[in-house]
Design a protein around this motif. Structure first.
Motif, mmCIF file in Angstrom:
data_model
loop_
_atom_site.group_PDB
_atom_site.id
_atom_site.type_symbol
_atom_site.label_atom_id
_atom_site.label_comp_id
_atom_site.label_asym_id
_atom_site.label_seq_id
_atom_site.Cartn_x
_atom_site.Cartn_y
_atom_site.Cartn_z
ATOM 1 N N ASP A 124 0.831 -1.207 0.000
ATOM 2 C CA ASP A 124 0.000 0.000 0.000
ATOM 3 C C ASP A 124 0.865 1.256 0.000
ATOM 4 O OD1 ASP A 124 -2.339 -1.448 0.016
ATOM 5 O OD2 ASP A 124 -2.634 -1.323 2.192
ATOM 6 N N LEU A 125 1.941 1.231 0.794
ATOM 7 C CA LEU A 125 2.860 2.369 0.832
ATOM 8 C C LEU A 125 3.475 2.602 -0.548
ATOM 9 C CD1 LEU A 125 4.583 4.504 2.333
ATOM 10 C CD2 LEU A 125 6.205 2.659 2.862
ATOM 11 N N ALA A 126 3.894 1.514 -1.203
ATOM 12 C CA ALA A 126 4.507 1.634 -2.527
ATOM 13 C C ALA A 126 3.537 2.238 -3.531
ATOM 14 C CB ALA A 126 4.980 0.253 -2.998
ATOM 15 N N ARG A 127 2.304 1.758 -3.507
ATOM 16 C CA ARG A 127 1.304 2.280 -4.445
ATOM 17 C C ARG A 127 0.992 3.740 -4.177
ATOM 18 N NH1 ARG A 127 -2.785 -2.972 -4.349
ATOM 19 N NH2 ARG A 127 -1.731 -4.150 -6.011
ATOM 20 N N ASN A 128 0.824 4.089 -2.900
ATOM 21 C CA ASN A 128 0.528 5.484 -2.568
ATOM 22 C C ASN A 128 1.663 6.397 -2.996
ATOM 23 O OD1 ASN A 128 -1.935 4.800 -1.442
ATOM 24 N ND2 ASN A 128 -1.127 4.599 0.637
ATOM 25 N N TRP A 129 2.894 5.941 -2.784
ATOM 26 C CA TRP A 129 4.050 6.732 -3.176
ATOM 27 C C TRP A 129 4.061 6.940 -4.696
ATOM 28 C CZ3 TRP A 129 8.694 6.377 0.491
ATOM 29 C CH2 TRP A 129 9.623 7.380 0.205
ATOM 30 N N ARG A 130 3.773 5.860 -5.429
ATOM 31 C CA ARG A 130 3.759 5.961 -6.893
ATOM 32 C C ARG A 130 2.638 6.872 -7.370
ATOM 33 N NH1 ARG A 130 1.084 2.494 -10.110
ATOM 34 N NH2 ARG A 130 1.151 0.815 -8.563
#
Length: 311
Positions: free
Chosen positions: A70-76
């Motif tokens: 989720d963190l990776a997606r939000n960052w992207r």
């Protein structure tokens, strides 16, 4: 995209989660498996938790791993949004829009929408995914898609419904089929012919099962398909007839390849088509403009079909 603000370690987590193994992620990214493995181990050591379970079937996210994903997606997503806003401030229509659509729209709405976006926003990268309605809705809620054009979505506080319309179900058949000249047909008569049914993963099958499940048992000759496109081709062949909505069969009805015969059963559901986005993730201006184009295309399609059936 010109900005690369997402840490490589998070990019690798996304790839491994999506592909199921470090080796597959290595082949996809061109990065060595050992380098990807080191980055994942470093995240796990920092967290003090495993983010992947390792088993013979591959790498499976743990609860901690899902949080990291989720963190990776939000960052992207935030990185993409930043780049889009920077370009918009310079007067450039730029961005990356992810659109989910259904199989029945491939040779109709999705094709027309892709062409319109390419003409009007040549610097916008549009990513279409053809998927099931359930996955499209979940994808919008999870942030995997910016926009979805979907059948029969249920009310949800996490969604914005930009446009919605009901389309009647009917029988589709080749112009040469014996029922093509009929003004209407009942389901009782419908199942006496060879029928191409949609599989249970598709929305119209679910509508029919809710009130008319008996037709799947009573049909004398049937085939079940998981593709609306294949279902329409089977109807065009003249061997089978099927049930679908005007919007799904719109291109074939307009071209004369199929006839649409209304179903006379009074308690038949109608199919609802909606354009949705995530209520918690405001769209960039270009996303709003693309939704407006999709609305116009759907309205035009509906109007042209109405004209075909108006005496």
């Amino acid at each position: 995209m010109a900005l690369h603000l997402v840490p490589r370690s998070l990019q690798y987590v996304e790839q491994v989660a999506h592909l199921g193994s470090i080796q597959a992620a290595s082949r996809e990214t061109g990065i060595s498996a050992s380098a990807i493995h080191r980055q994942i181990i470093a995240i796990e050591e920092d967290l003090g938790e495993l983010i992947f379970d390792r088993n013979v079937k591959g790498m499976v996210l743990t609860p901690a791993g899902r949080l990291v994903l989720d963190l990776a997606r939000n960052w992207r997503f935030d990185s993409a949004k930043l780049w889009t806003l920077m370009q918009a401030n310079r007067g450039v229509e730029y961005g990356h829009i992810r659109i989910a659509a259904m199989d029945g729209m491939v040779n109709g709405l999705a094709l027309e929408l892709a062409s319109e976006i390419g003409d009007k926003f040549p610097r916008v990268q549009t990513e279409f995914e053809i998927t099931s309605p359930d996955r499209a809705v979940k994808g919008v809620i999870n942030g995997d898609f910016d926009i979805a054009i979907v059948a029969n979505p249920q009310p949800d506080v996490d969604l914005i419904y930009h446009w919605s319309k009901e389309f009647p179900l009917g029988c589709i058949a080749s112009p040469d089929h014996s029922i093509a000249a009929k003004k209407s047909i009942s389901l009782e008569e419908f199942v006496t012919f060879p029928v191409a049914f949609q599989s249970s993963s598709l929305p119209i099958r679910k509508l029919l099962e809710a009130r008319h499940g008996w037709i799947f048992e009573k049909a004398v000759n049937s085939v079940v398909v998981s593709s609306v496109q294949l279902m329409k081709l089977l109807a065009v062949s003249g061997k089978y007839i099927s049930v679908t909505s005007e919007v799904d069969a719109g291109p074939e009805i307009k071209s004369g390849a199929l006839k649409f015969i209304p179903i006379s059963d009074k308690d038949l559901f109608q199919q609802s088509i909606a354009i949705i986005s995530n209520a918690q993730m405001p769209l960039p201006d270009v996303g709003t403009k693309i939704i407006h184009i999709a609305e116009q295309l759907l309205e035009q399609s509906n109007d042209s079909l109405d004209n075909l059936f108006t005496p």
